[in-house]
Design an enzyme around this catalytic site. Structure first.
Site, mmCIF file in Angstrom:
data_model
loop_
_atom_site.group_PDB
_atom_site.id
_atom_site.type_symbol
_atom_site.label_atom_id
_atom_site.label_comp_id
_atom_site.label_asym_id
_atom_site.label_seq_id
_atom_site.Cartn_x
_atom_site.Cartn_y
_atom_site.Cartn_z
ATOM 1 N N GLU A 360 -5.533 18.741 -4.256
ATOM 2 C CA GLU A 360 -4.732 18.179 -3.167
ATOM 3 C C GLU A 360 -4.606 16.668 -3.322
ATOM 4 O O GLU A 360 -3.600 16.077 -2.942
ATOM 5 C CB GLU A 360 -5.354 18.524 -1.807
ATOM 6 N N HIS A 391 -20.017 36.919 -15.792
ATOM 7 C CA HIS A 391 -19.587 38.318 -15.784
ATOM 8 C C HIS A 391 -18.177 38.477 -15.224
ATOM 9 O O HIS A 391 -17.760 39.591 -14.899
ATOM 10 C CB HIS A 391 -20.584 39.166 -14.986
ATOM 11 N N LYS A 517 4.276 24.048 6.001
ATOM 12 C CA LYS A 517 4.010 24.159 7.432
ATOM 13 C C LYS A 517 5.306 24.177 8.237
ATOM 14 O O LYS A 517 5.464 24.957 9.192
ATOM 15 C CB LYS A 517 3.143 22.985 7.893
#
Length: 563
Positions: A360, A391, A517
């Site tokens: 960000e 893994h 947004k």
């Protein structure tokens, strides 16, 4: 406006040191060869500060590259930019703000005037107010509407108001000396909060609503649901809001309008970015869990790293080296993926926190002057606890086609006071062994095993080749304490600033978040309108004309009787 923000130096890729590094980046870099040629390499390319041993000898660089990177830092005016950051100059140029997260951990005796205001007094005033609330909650003085003491605290936030406190509370839970349980909620879809509320008692639950703007829909929707849940008890709205909510925001007028009592509000400032804010009142949930004394230790550790960053020679300066190495890998070696691998379960949320902090901040494509960038900035970052990662995605690291740079993080000492101490110590040593082994194999491939042969003996061996040459840095903390954890996080904060300074970008705004947004509000309005249109198949189309894909998805939602 400061001289730093007004200056218009050469674009970074026109600087002489940049040109040198571009040439060096085109060379073939072999970690195996680098170690063969320099038997002192491990000592030459390592340093330590504030309880962190920093080994970057497995990075694809040599003394010539390091010197060129340090020269690039000088030509990029990094010294001046660091001074501007700490002095409270408006380094966030697009919003004309300072970025004073470092001030949040200044000692009470310090002085710092910004815009004719003494900010240290304000910061410690907020900390003292937080300490008052923390002690009331931890000592059972704070009571819910029915008179019962608080047993559970729920932090409602998103992004920096969630990731930082969640990470810190988890990492430092061994220092918890209270029975009060702390929970974190961020998802806007309600499932996270709904599942948690089913386990809690409304009479003894306190909610911290953390939002810098107090307008973030994710946070406020969860807060509204929490309020509705509390009101099912038939307690009065006034009693619930007074006894069960704390608000933390830079917009206290909105906090008051929402209904949270002024006595239970804590301030933020516009010069604190969300992803840099856990040192402020945003860390209240952490302080409730571990106590205010340990929270001050967290701040002190971060401040110690601040001072190291501000004063240490660049050649042995941990944030500067970490940042310059990141620039070298991403921009000059074109390694556009980076993974953070903590070999300590207490640091399980560190990779998630760093994805926001780095991507960000530095996921930008224009310079501070608004000019289009033609070089790589932030790599894609991800990570996981080392044992899980081994893994999961280590297969790609070892044998995939992508080059990936890595940060290995581990603690030399483990805090072990348990009847199972010997067994846990054995597991800790096993984790350390895996940390060191994996960085070794990533660096040297099959040659990490002494018996490895260059020749392919059989067809199956073709599938067992480890190419190596994946660069990594290993950071060893002496032990994980509030102070060392604070230093570690501050180290990464300053790494971000170093990289941004070299790339000539602003790491303190996040305009890329805002468009989504805005569009979401339009779509949300249309979804709400579907409630009214659900019974009328001939209803008009959306008030806003969306793209064909979004309109088709809305039609599918309506047809599926979702409403």
């Amino acid at each position: 406006m400061s001289e730093v923000s007004k200056s218009r130096p050469l674009l970074p890729n026109n600087l002489p040191a940049w040109q040198t590094l571009e040439t060096l980046g085109q060379q073939h870099w072999s970690l195996a060869d680098l170690f063969t040629k320099d038997t002192e390499r491990a000592q030459t390319f390592s340093t330590a500060a504030e309880g962190i041993y920093f080994d970057y000898s497995k990075q694809c660089l040599d003394a010539e590259v390091k010197d060129a990177l340090l020269e690039l830092a000088q030509q990029s005016q990094l010294i001046e930019k660091i001074q501007a950051l700490f002095a409270g100059e408006k380094v966030n140029i697009s919003e004309q703000r300072a970025a004073l997260h470092t001030a949040l951990r200044l000692p009470k005796s310090a002085k710092l005037v910004v815009d004719q205001q003494e900010v240290v007094a304000q910061i410690h005033g907020s900390l003292e107010r937080a300490e008052y609330l923390v002690e009331r909650i931890r000592n059972g003085i704070w009571r819910g509407f029915s008179g019962k003491a608080i047993t559970d605290v729920v932090n409602i936030g998103v992004g920096g108001s969630d990731l930082g406190p969640l990470m810190a509370a988890t990492a430092l839970d061994e220092w918890a000396d209270s029975d009060i349980r702390v929970h974190f909620v961020s998802n806007m879809d309600g499932t996270q909060l709904g599942g948690l509320l089913a386990q809690l008692n409304p009479e003894t639950t306190l909610f911290i609503v953390s939002s810098k703007s107090f307008g973030t829909i994710d946070t406020l929707s969860n807060a509204k649901t929490a309020l509705a849940w509390l009101l099912t008890t038939k307690a009065s709205r006034e009693a619930v809001l007074h006894r069960h909510f704390i608000g933390i925001s830079a917009n206290l007028e909105k906090v008051t309008a929402w209904g949270i009592h002024p006595e239970h509000q804590l301030p933020l400032w516009d010069w604190v970015g969300g992803r840099f804010s856990m040192w402020s009142a945003i860390g209240l949930a952490v302080a409730i869990r571990i106590g205010m004394a340990q929270f001050y230790e967290l701040l002190a550790g971060a401040h110690a790293m601040d001072e190291h960053f501000r004063t240490a020679d660049f050649g042995a300066n941990l944030p500067v080296l970490l940042g310059l190495i990141g620039v070298w890998n991403s921009t000059f070696l074109h390694i556009n993926a980076h993974t953070v691998l903590p070999y300590d379960g207490r640091l399980c949320y560190l990779p998630s926190y760093l994805t926001q902090l780095e991507m960000e901040s530095n996921g930008k494509s224009v310079t501070r002057a608004g000019e289009i960038i033609h070089y790589a900035t932030s790599p894609v970052l991800w990570g996981e606890i080392g044992s899980n990662a081994q893994h999961a995605f280590y297969q790609l690291l070892h044998q995939g086609t992508q080059r990936v740079s890595c940060d290995f993080i581990a603690c030399v000492q483990h805090y072990l006071e348990d009847e199972h101490g010997d067994e846990l110590r054995y597991q800790h040593d096993l984790s350390l062994a895996n940390c060191l082994a994996q960085s070794r194999v990533l660096a040297f491939g099959n040659h990490a095993v002494a018996a490895a042969e260059d020749a392919v003996v059989c067809d199956l061996d073709k599938f067992k080749r480890y190419r190596g040459n994946q660069p990594s840095t290993t950071m060893l903390l002496d032990e994980l304490t509030p102070a060392s954890f604070g230093a570690l996080i501050a180290l990464y904060e300053h790494k971000v600033y170093v990289m941004a300074s070299i790339w000539d970008i602003n790491p303190f705004d996040q305009w890329g978040v805002e468009m989504g947004k805005q569009v979401a509000n339009d779509v949300f309005a249309e979804l709400n309108a579907l409630h009214d249109k659900a019974k009328d198949s001939e209803a008009d189309g959306p008030a806003v004309q969306f793209d064909a894909s979004t309109q088709a998805l809305l039609r599918h939602i309506k047809a599926a009787d979702a409403f």
